[in-house]
Structures are given as structure tokens and as C-alpha cells.
Design a protein around this motif. Structure first.
Motif, PDB file in Angstrom:
ATOM      1  N   LYS A  98       0.205   9.103  12.012  1.00 35.97           N
ATOM      2  CA  LYS A  98      -1.153   8.685  11.673  1.00 35.97           C
ATOM      3  C   LYS A  98      -1.201   7.439  10.786  1.00 35.97           C
ATOM      4  CE  LYS A  98      -3.168  13.318  12.076  1.00 35.97           C
ATOM      5  NZ  LYS A  98      -3.797  14.450  11.352  1.00 35.97           N
ATOM      6  N   VAL A  99      -0.042   6.997  10.314  1.00 36.05           N
ATOM      7  CA  VAL A  99      -0.031   5.862   9.390  1.00 36.05           C
ATOM      8  C   VAL A  99       0.753   4.696   9.968  1.00 36.05           C
ATOM      9  CG1 VAL A  99      -0.246   7.397   7.389  1.00 36.05           C
ATOM     10  CG2 VAL A  99       2.034   6.660   8.136  1.00 36.05           C
ATOM     11  N   GLY A 100       0.464   3.522   9.436  1.00 33.88           N
ATOM     12  CA  GLY A 100       1.195   2.316   9.806  1.00 33.88           C
ATOM     13  C   GLY A 100       1.872   1.711   8.589  1.00 33.88           C
ATOM     14  N   LEU A 101       2.891   0.917   8.831  1.00 34.63           N
ATOM     15  CA  LEU A 101       3.663   0.281   7.767  1.00 34.63           C
ATOM     16  C   LEU A 101       3.420  -1.217   7.742  1.00 34.63           C
ATOM     17  CD1 LEU A 101       6.155   0.440   5.694  1.00 34.63           C
ATOM     18  CD2 LEU A 101       7.541  -0.179   7.679  1.00 34.63           C
ATOM     19  N   VAL A 102       3.257  -1.772   6.548  1.00 35.64           N
ATOM     20  CA  VAL A 102       3.114  -3.217   6.362  1.00 35.64           C
ATOM     21  C   VAL A 102       4.177  -3.691   5.385  1.00 35.64           C
ATOM     22  CG1 VAL A 102       1.675  -5.060   5.418  1.00 35.64           C
ATOM     23  CG2 VAL A 102       0.632  -3.268   6.812  1.00 35.64           C
ATOM     24  N   TRP A 103       4.905  -4.751   5.768  1.00 36.06           N
ATOM     25  CA  TRP A 103       5.760  -5.454   4.817  1.00 36.06           C
ATOM     26  C   TRP A 103       4.865  -6.473   4.126  1.00 36.06           C
ATOM     27  CZ3 TRP A 103      10.101  -3.005   4.276  1.00 36.06           C
ATOM     28  CH2 TRP A 103      10.736  -2.411   5.370  1.00 36.06           C
ATOM     29  N   PRO A 104       4.495  -6.263   2.873  1.00 37.58           N
ATOM     30  CA  PRO A 104       3.508  -7.134   2.228  1.00 37.58           C
ATOM     31  C   PRO A 104       4.001  -8.561   1.990  1.00 37.58           C
ATOM     32  CG  PRO A 104       3.759  -5.036   1.059  1.00 37.58           C
ATOM     33  CD  PRO A 104       4.887  -5.136   2.024  1.00 37.58           C
ATOM     34  N   GLU A 150      -4.896  -6.015   9.223  1.00 36.25           N
ATOM     35  CA  GLU A 150      -5.102  -7.363   8.687  1.00 36.25           C
ATOM     36  C   GLU A 150      -5.753  -7.339   7.303  1.00 36.25           C
ATOM     37  OE1 GLU A 150      -6.074  -6.313  11.684  1.00 36.25           O
ATOM     38  OE2 GLU A 150      -4.461  -7.263  12.848  1.00 36.25           O
ATOM     39  N   ASP A 151      -6.442  -6.256   6.980  1.00 39.50           N
ATOM     40  CA  ASP A 151      -7.134  -6.156   5.697  1.00 39.50           C
ATOM     41  C   ASP A 151      -6.208  -5.722   4.559  1.00 39.50           C
ATOM     42  OD1 ASP A 151      -9.501  -6.898   6.894  1.00 39.50           O
ATOM     43  OD2 ASP A 151     -10.237  -4.839   7.137  1.00 39.50           O
ATOM     44  N   VAL A 152      -4.974  -5.334   4.896  1.00 42.72           N
ATOM     45  CA  VAL A 152      -4.057  -4.827   3.863  1.00 42.72           C
ATOM     46  C   VAL A 152      -2.661  -5.453   4.021  1.00 42.72           C
ATOM     47  CG1 VAL A 152      -5.275  -2.652   3.466  1.00 42.72           C
ATOM     48  CG2 VAL A 152      -3.574  -2.794   5.301  1.00 42.72           C
ATOM     49  N   SER A 153      -2.637  -6.725   4.322  1.00 40.55           N
ATOM     50  CA  SER A 153      -1.360  -7.381   4.610  1.00 40.55           C
ATOM     51  C   SER A 153      -0.625  -7.873   3.361  1.00 40.55           C
ATOM     52  CB  SER A 153      -1.585  -8.571   5.552  1.00 40.55           C
ATOM     53  OG  SER A 153      -2.424  -9.544   4.930  1.00 40.55           O
ATOM     54  N   THR A 154      -1.289  -7.855   2.202  1.00 36.71           N
ATOM     55  CA  THR A 154      -0.669  -8.303   0.956  1.00 36.71           C
ATOM     56  C   THR A 154      -1.017  -7.331  -0.166  1.00 36.71           C
ATOM     57  OG1 THR A 154      -2.559  -9.639   0.214  1.00 36.71           O
ATOM     58  CG2 THR A 154      -0.945 -10.715   1.671  1.00 36.71           C
ATOM     59  N   TYR A 155      -0.232  -7.387  -1.250  1.00 35.27           N
ATOM     60  CA  TYR A 155      -0.578  -6.581  -2.422  1.00 35.27           C
ATOM     61  C   TYR A 155      -1.940  -6.995  -2.954  1.00 35.27           C
ATOM     62  CZ  TYR A 155       4.464  -5.607  -2.404  1.00 35.27           C
ATOM     63  OH  TYR A 155       5.748  -5.247  -2.043  1.00 35.27           O
ATOM     64  N   GLY A 177       6.890 -12.828  -0.258  1.00 35.14           N
ATOM     65  CA  GLY A 177       7.795 -11.797   0.239  1.00 35.14           C
ATOM     66  C   GLY A 177       7.532 -10.446  -0.415  1.00 35.14           C
ATOM     67  N   THR A 178       8.075  -9.412   0.186  1.00 35.54           N
ATOM     68  CA  THR A 178       7.867  -8.039  -0.288  1.00 35.54           C
ATOM     69  C   THR A 178       8.674  -7.766  -1.555  1.00 35.54           C
ATOM     70  OG1 THR A 178       7.478  -7.258   1.969  1.00 35.54           O
ATOM     71  CG2 THR A 178       8.144  -5.610   0.347  1.00 35.54           C
ATOM     72  N   HIS A 179       8.032  -7.095  -2.501  1.00 35.95           N
ATOM     73  CA  HIS A 179       8.698  -6.728  -3.754  1.00 35.95           C
ATOM     74  C   HIS A 179       9.841  -5.756  -3.491  1.00 35.95           C
ATOM     75  CE1 HIS A 179       9.447  -5.240  -7.772  1.00 35.95           C
ATOM     76  NE2 HIS A 179       9.056  -4.027  -7.433  1.00 35.95           N
ATOM     77  N   VAL A 180      11.002  -6.034  -4.081  1.00 41.53           N
ATOM     78  CA  VAL A 180      12.148  -5.129  -3.969  1.00 41.53           C
ATOM     79  C   VAL A 180      12.603  -4.697  -5.357  1.00 41.53           C
ATOM     80  CG1 VAL A 180      12.977  -6.034  -1.771  1.00 41.53           C
ATOM     81  CG2 VAL A 180      13.791  -7.068  -3.895  1.00 41.53           C
ATOM     82  N   ASN A 181      13.145  -3.492  -5.404  1.00 37.65           N
ATOM     83  CA  ASN A 181      13.691  -2.930  -6.634  1.00 37.65           C
ATOM     84  C   ASN A 181      15.115  -2.494  -6.343  1.00 37.65           C
ATOM     85  OD1 ASN A 181      13.932  -1.818  -9.243  1.00 37.65           O
ATOM     86  ND2 ASN A 181      11.850  -0.997  -9.178  1.00 37.65           N
ATOM     87  N   ILE A 182      15.802  -1.988  -7.355  1.00 31.20           N
ATOM     88  CA  ILE A 182      17.219  -1.671  -7.177  1.00 31.20           C
ATOM     89  C   ILE A 182      17.600  -0.314  -7.747  1.00 31.20           C
ATOM     90  CG2 ILE A 182      17.943  -4.089  -7.228  1.00 31.20           C
ATOM     91  CD1 ILE A 182      18.874  -3.572 -10.147  1.00 31.20           C
TER      92      ILE A 182
END
Length: 347
Positions: free
Chosen positions: A246-252, A145-150, A258-263
Motif C-alpha cells: 500500500k505504500v511507495g518509496l521515495v529517495w528524497p 510528486e508532492d513528496v519528492s523532497t524533505y 541527495g538523500t540523507h544518510v547516517n551510519i
């Protein structure tokens, strides 16, 4: 009379040979590519099988390709230039290394926000796959919950926990570019200052290094391209399996922008000697078949709605809300982005 007749025959033979030679040259496509994946062999082979056009490749990283194109100038043999970041595509556009393309197929299949250039004259480059900039955290040391956004990464509660790649890296410049487009320069600079204050160590290494540093406990949280996480998820190496567990993934930013996307994208080179073949190749990359190969080669998502992602790692990672910003604007913002990072001391 006989001599004149023979001369006419000789001239006709020369014309025929010249026409045949020119036709053979037209069945060639010179591709400058920053992609280096085994699945591309099948991708390019299918294009040749369908069109009879042979692909000659020069592979290097984006910066090397840009320098080569600038040095070659009007004499460049490049027909198509393929790069793997919006900031780099924008740089190529600014340097005048692309030419506009009017294609009903590309306009219909590639979303408008994933194209660059003056749409009135024709887009100069097109995105063909997307990747996301995700947050990866240590499941023991950090609360999700502490790292849910950029933005949350710059919060004082994450002081001493953040690791990233260099601020000068195009992946970071593109992320900062999207924040500038969305929030403005002042708010983005404040964020950059907060990130610097929260560093566990100075920026170094690549995205995979950051994820492994989070797994080891050297850092608590990082930002990485989704395909680096997917590669570790698919890996059979014991050390990679240990790290990913050992790590978890967050879609920020799922509740906001919404999550930043690149191409990864491509365009027709400014001085392409085989322009018709180049446009055919771009249109081929927008086909469902090619989209599958192109995206899966690097655990990315196709940009064409009818072409589903096939990577098992991406399916395991789940769905997310992506930001909907013009990719061209993100590239354009890399100049103020770099100035912001410099002022903030983001090395």
C-alpha cells in the motif's frame, strides 16, 4: 647455594606464568555494542578465527552504553565501542570516550566524510555501514510528486498528512543536523514549523509504526530509515506484505542535495586495555568480507567501495544519490537541531 638456585628457578617460573597470563589477556577484545543481529555471530567468529582474539560482548542501546562508559571511567574494560547513529558517536566523542587512531588501512578504506575527530591526530570513530532516511507515502492518498523532497513535507499542500517519530530521537536529530549543515538554521527552523503544521497526529512510535500508519491511511506520508522499509519488504508475514503493497518509496532530494544518510560506526575506547587488538578489529571491519556481514546484518550498505551490498531488499529498492556531507558535522549540529525543534513545538 642450593637454596639460592632454587629461588632463581622459582622466580623464573613466576615470570613465565605471568608472561603467559598477560599474553592470554592480550588475546581478548571487550566490545560494547549497540548492534544485536544474528549475522554478527559469524562476523565476530571470523575475526577470532583469523586472529586468535576472543571477543567478549556487552550489548545495550546507545544511551545505556554511553552512561556505562561514563560511570566506569578509567576503570572501563571496554576496548571498542560500536554505535548506530552519527549523533550518538559524536556525543561519545564529546564525552571523551574515544581515543584517536592512526591506521593506513582505515584511512584508505573508510571515506573521509564518514570519520570523526581530529584527522591530524587520528580519527576517533569510523563509519562501517550506511542507511538512508527515505520518504514513504500512501499510494492512494498522496501523489508521489508532492513528496519528492524533505522540504516538500513542510509544504501546506501536505497539511494533515505527515507522521514522524519524536523530534528528540537521534534519527531525527541527525536529519535536522544535515539540513542545518546544508541550508542553515533559519531555513531549517522554517521547515520544522511547516512540519508541525502538517502533522496528522503528534509524533509517537518508531519508524516501522510510521510506515504502518501510512499504509493504514492514518497518515499520508512519513520519513523512515531505509532498513525498516527493507525489513517489511523481506517479511513473509501477511500483515507486513499488505502494508508494503500500500505504500511507495521515495529517495528524497535526488535533483538537489541527495538523500540523507547516517551510519553505524565504532571507535577505540579511551581507556582500552587491549588497544592493539581494538585497532585490529576496526581494520577487520573495513575488510570486504566483514563489510558484507556488517552491512547485511541490518539491510544496510557497506562503506568500502569494493564491498557490494548483498541484501535482496536493497537491490529491489534500487540506486540513489546520497548526500555528501561530513558525518561528524551532522552529529555536531544535534544541539542547535534540538533547539530548533523545541522552538517549533516539534515534540
Amino acid at each position: 647455594m642450593k637454596i639460592a638456585f632454587k629461588n632463581k628457578i622459582a622466580a623464573a617460573v613466576l615470570i613465565l606464568v605471568g608472561a603467559t597470563s598477560a599474553h592470554a589477556q592480550d588475546n581478548v577484545l571487550n566490545l560494547y555494542s549497540a548492534r544485536h543481529y544474528q549475522t554478527d555471530e559469524q562476523l565476530y567468529g571470523n575475526f577470532t578465527a583469523q586472529t586468535g582474539i576472543k571477543i567478549n560482548r556487552i550489548e545495550a542501546d546507545d544511551n545505556a552504553l554511553l552512561e556505562r562508559l561514563k560511570n566506569e571511567g578509567k576503570n572501563s574494560p571496554a576496548d571498542v565501542v560500536l554505535m548506530v547513529d552519527a549523533a550518538r558517536l559524536w556525543r561519545a566523542q564529546v564525552f571523551g570516550l574515544f581515543q584517536p587512531v592512526q591506521s593506513q588501512i582505515l584511512n584508505a578504506r573508510i571515506p573521509a566524510n564518514l570519520r570523526g575527530g581530529d584527522e591530524g591526530k587520528g580519527a576517533e570513530w569510523f563509519g562501517f555501514s550506511t542507511r538512508a532516511r527515505v520518504i514513504v507515502y500512501n499510494k492512494v492518498a498522496v501523489n508521489r510528486e508532492d513528496v519528492s523532497t524533505y522540504e516538500s513535507l513542510a509544504d501546506p499542500k501536505n497539511k494533515g498528512k505527515v507522521c514522524t517519530i519524536s523530534g528528540a530521537h537521534p534519527y531525527m536529530l541527525s536529519l535536522i543536523g544535515s539540513m542545518i549543515e546544508r541550508d542553515g538554521e533559519q531555513a531549517t527552523e522554517k521547515w520544522a514549523q511547516g512540519m508541525v503544521a502538517n502533522f496528522a497526529r503528534p509524533p509517537r512510535g518508531g519508524d516501522t509504526d510510521q510506515i504502518k500508519s501510512v499504509a493504514s491511511g492514518e497518515c499520508g506520508v512519513t520519513i523512515a530509515n531505509s532498513y525498516y522499509y527493507a525489513r517489511l519488504l523481506r517479511s513473509t508475514k501477511a500483515e507486513d506484505r499488505d502494508a508494503i503493497n500500500k505504500v511507495g518509496l521515495v529517495w528524497p532530494n535526488q535533483q538537489t542535495s541527495g538523500t540523507h544518510v547516517n551510519i553505524a560506526g565504532a571507535g577505540v575506547a579511551r581507556n582500552a586495555p587491549h588497544r592493539e587488538a581494538a585497532v585490529k578489529f576496526l581494520e577487520y571491519l573495513a575488510s570486504d568480507e566483514a563489510q558484507t556481514y556488517f552491512a547485511n546484518g541490518n539491510n544496510e550498505w557497506p562503506v568500502v567501495a569494493s564491498a557490494a551490498a548483498q541484501s535482496p531488499a536493497l537491490k529491489a529498492m534500487g540506486k540513489f544519490k546520497a548526500e555528501n556531507l561530513p558525518i561528524s558535522a551532522i552529529g555536531k549540529n544535534q544541539i542547535p537541531a534540538q533547539k530548533i525543534l523545541d522552538r517549533a513545538g516539534y515534540k
